[in-house]
Motif scaffolding. Structure first.
Motif, mmCIF file in Angstrom:
data_model
loop_
_atom_site.group_PDB
_atom_site.id
_atom_site.type_symbol
_atom_site.label_atom_id
_atom_site.label_comp_id
_atom_site.label_asym_id
_atom_site.label_seq_id
_atom_site.Cartn_x
_atom_site.Cartn_y
_atom_site.Cartn_z
ATOM 1 N N THR A 53 4.964 -10.906 -7.360
ATOM 2 C CA THR A 53 3.717 -11.248 -6.668
ATOM 3 C C THR A 53 3.912 -11.208 -5.154
ATOM 4 O O THR A 53 2.988 -10.833 -4.416
ATOM 5 N N GLU A 54 5.106 -11.573 -4.691
ATOM 6 C CA GLU A 54 5.393 -11.467 -3.253
ATOM 7 C C GLU A 54 5.362 -10.009 -2.810
ATOM 8 O O GLU A 54 4.804 -9.674 -1.754
ATOM 9 N N LEU A 55 5.950 -9.149 -3.616
ATOM 10 C CA LEU A 55 5.916 -7.716 -3.312
ATOM 11 C C LEU A 55 4.484 -7.200 -3.251
ATOM 12 O O LEU A 55 4.105 -6.458 -2.336
ATOM 13 N N ASP A 56 3.677 -7.595 -4.229
ATOM 14 C CA ASP A 56 2.283 -7.150 -4.264
ATOM 15 C C ASP A 56 1.513 -7.660 -3.047
ATOM 16 O O ASP A 56 0.688 -6.932 -2.474
ATOM 17 N N ALA A 57 1.771 -8.911 -2.664
ATOM 18 C CA ALA A 57 1.059 -9.489 -1.526
ATOM 19 C C ALA A 57 1.404 -8.767 -0.226
ATOM 20 O O ALA A 57 0.525 -8.454 0.587
ATOM 21 N N VAL A 58 2.694 -8.494 -0.018
ATOM 22 C CA VAL A 58 3.113 -7.804 1.203
ATOM 23 C C VAL A 58 2.569 -6.376 1.220
ATOM 24 O O VAL A 58 2.055 -5.898 2.248
ATOM 25 N N ALA A 59 2.664 -5.681 0.085
ATOM 26 C CA ALA A 59 2.148 -4.310 0.009
ATOM 27 C C ALA A 59 0.642 -4.279 0.244
ATOM 28 O O ALA A 59 0.126 -3.369 0.910
ATOM 29 N N ALA A 60 -0.067 -5.284 -0.277
ATOM 30 C CA ALA A 60 -1.522 -5.342 -0.087
ATOM 31 C C ALA A 60 -1.878 -5.552 1.372
ATOM 32 O O ALA A 60 -2.847 -4.962 1.877
ATOM 33 N N GLU A 61 -1.094 -6.375 2.088
ATOM 34 C CA GLU A 61 -1.385 -6.589 3.516
ATOM 35 C C GLU A 61 -1.102 -5.327 4.321
ATOM 36 O O GLU A 61 -1.852 -4.980 5.238
ATOM 37 N N PHE A 62 -0.010 -4.624 3.983
ATOM 38 C CA PHE A 62 0.247 -3.341 4.648
ATOM 39 C C PHE A 62 -0.904 -2.370 4.399
ATOM 40 O O PHE A 62 -1.345 -1.660 5.310
ATOM 41 N N ASP A 63 -1.389 -2.349 3.166
ATOM 42 C CA ASP A 63 -2.494 -1.455 2.810
ATOM 43 C C ASP A 63 -3.751 -1.807 3.588
ATOM 44 O O ASP A 63 -4.424 -0.934 4.152
ATOM 45 N N CYS A 64 -4.078 -3.100 3.635
ATOM 46 C CA CYS A 64 -5.273 -3.557 4.349
ATOM 47 C C CYS A 64 -5.177 -3.245 5.837
ATOM 48 O O CYS A 64 -6.128 -2.738 6.445
ATOM 49 N N TYR A 105 14.573 -5.450 1.891
ATOM 50 C CA TYR A 105 14.416 -4.491 2.990
ATOM 51 C C TYR A 105 15.735 -4.210 3.706
ATOM 52 O O TYR A 105 15.962 -3.092 4.189
ATOM 53 N N THR A 106 16.577 -5.235 3.842
ATOM 54 C CA THR A 106 17.711 -5.167 4.769
ATOM 55 C C THR A 106 19.073 -5.047 4.103
ATOM 56 O O THR A 106 20.072 -4.820 4.804
ATOM 57 N N GLN A 152 3.581 3.897 5.403
ATOM 58 C CA GLN A 152 4.962 4.154 4.997
ATOM 59 C C GLN A 152 5.643 2.877 4.533
ATOM 60 O O GLN A 152 6.395 2.879 3.547
ATOM 61 N N MET A 153 5.379 1.768 5.233
ATOM 62 C CA MET A 153 5.970 0.498 4.820
ATOM 63 C C MET A 153 5.376 0.014 3.500
ATOM 64 O O MET A 153 6.072 -0.600 2.688
ATOM 65 N N GLN A 154 4.107 0.286 3.279
ATOM 66 C CA GLN A 154 3.504 -0.060 1.991
ATOM 67 C C GLN A 154 4.221 0.678 0.857
ATOM 68 O O GLN A 154 4.571 0.084 -0.172
ATOM 69 N N SER A 155 4.465 1.968 1.045
ATOM 70 C CA SER A 155 5.146 2.763 0.022
ATOM 71 C C SER A 155 6.572 2.261 -0.200
ATOM 72 O O SER A 155 7.028 2.142 -1.347
ATOM 73 N N ALA A 156 7.278 1.954 0.896
ATOM 74 C CA ALA A 156 8.653 1.460 0.783
ATOM 75 C C ALA A 156 8.692 0.134 0.030
ATOM 76 O O ALA A 156 9.611 -0.121 -0.764
ATOM 77 N N THR A 157 7.700 -0.721 0.257
ATOM 78 C CA THR A 157 7.636 -2.023 -0.425
ATOM 79 C C THR A 157 7.422 -1.831 -1.918
ATOM 80 O O THR A 157 8.056 -2.509 -2.740
#
Length: 316
Positions: free
Chosen positions: A119-130, A233-234, A292-297
């Motif tokens: 769910t954390e992954l989905d939330a971060v990816a959704a914010e990048f998308d938005c 990520y790191t 690009q960050m959304q895809s990487a996430t």
């Protein structure tokens, strides 16, 4: 003489008019310039990051390598579930009903941690998308502004040229016809030169919660990312070649493709600030970087999927 005044008046009106469409665009920019993508509730994640001593962790848990990949072992460690896996292995030696129940309880505990991570992954990816969509929208508005401006200037140039020709044919007074021709030529040239603005218009765009800044600096300096996501990520073990981390590879591509290998320009870019005045090119670059960050996430889901498959093999 009156006709000359009429000509000047017409050109002045054309040069000063502002279309209703541009006024609407300006109003839309006001609604887009501050972020609507951030979560309404701010969650204070722990500042504690998982251990980066990956080789030591893998060496201490080499007995798990028959069941789990190196990445799965590191994820279990990041989620604080390694001890639970070792308990499951011990409990499997006992086929009693009590042991089976304990195994299921431990697996439920591990799955709960994995669910939170997903769910954390989905939330971060959704914010990048938005954020990417928000930047793309305002980038399109600036493109429209630049296109509308250039089209108007070209139209004014054509009208000025045509009006000059007509006025020059009507006005025959000594000197006035030459003055009209010269004035019309200068005005038309001015409109033409005004279209040669390669950078175009600027627009204010605010992003105090800047997801790209931490990535560029490779430091978690804000509560923008959960510790588990930042670890993924790191940690170099989760990148393809394990030479650089996911964001290390991302930063290298940004430097080359977005900033022409000029690190000083990149460090000073508005993209990594709290916001400011953007031109169209900067907006399009920011949108591309967010996507690009959304895809990487989202690719991190592959590692977690492999972990779930390995975990099922262990329990069954």
């Amino acid at each position: 003489m009156k006709k000359l005044f009429y000509f000047i008046a017409v050109v002045s009106v054309l040069a000063s008019c502002v279309s209703k469409k541009n006024q609407v665009i300006q109003q839309n920019i006001l609604t887009l310039k501050d972020s609507y993508c951030k979560a309404p509730f701010k969650y204070n994640y722990s500042n504690k990051l998982p251990s980066y001593h990956s080789d030591s962790i893998l060496a201490a848990n080499k007995d798990l390598k028959e069941i789990f990949t190196d990445q799965s072992i590191l994820i279990l460690n990041a989620l604080d579930n390694l001890s639970d896996v070792h308990k499951i292995i011990e409990l499997k030696k006992d086929s009693s009903l009590t042991s089976q129940v304990k195994i299921l309880q431990l697996k439920t505990k591990i799955n709960s941690r994995i669910t939170i991570a997903l769910t954390e992954l989905d939330a971060v990816a959704a914010e990048f998308d938005c954020e990417g969509e928000r930047v793309a929208q305002i980038g399109n508005y600036v493109d429209n502004l630049n296109s509308s401006r250039n089209n108007k200037l070209i139209l004014y140039s054509i009208i000025a040229g045509a009006a000059t020709s007509i006025a020059g044919g009507i006005v025959k007074a000594d000197g006035w016809d030459n003055a009209i021709s010269i004035g019309g030529g200068v005005l038309g040239a001015g409109f033409g030169l005004a279209t040669l603005n390669p950078k175009g218009k600027k627009v204010e765009f605010i992003h105090q919660r800047n997801l790209l800044r931490d990535v560029w600096r490779e430091k978690l300096e804000s509560p923008n990312f959960p510790p588990f996501i930042w670890y993924m990520y790191t940690e170099k073990k989760f990148s393809n070649r394990e030479e650089r981390s996911i964001i290390g590879n991302m930063k290298m591509r940004w430097l080359h493709y977005q900033f022409n290998d000029n690190k000083i320009t990149a460090d000073q870019s508005v993209i990594f600030s709290d916001g400011g005045y953007y031109r169209a090119d900067d907006l399009h670059n920011r949108a591309a970087m967010l996507n690009q960050m959304q895809s990487a996430t989202r690719t991190i889901n592959q590692n977690i999927n492999y972990l779930l498959l390995d975990l099922d093999k262990l329990v069954l």
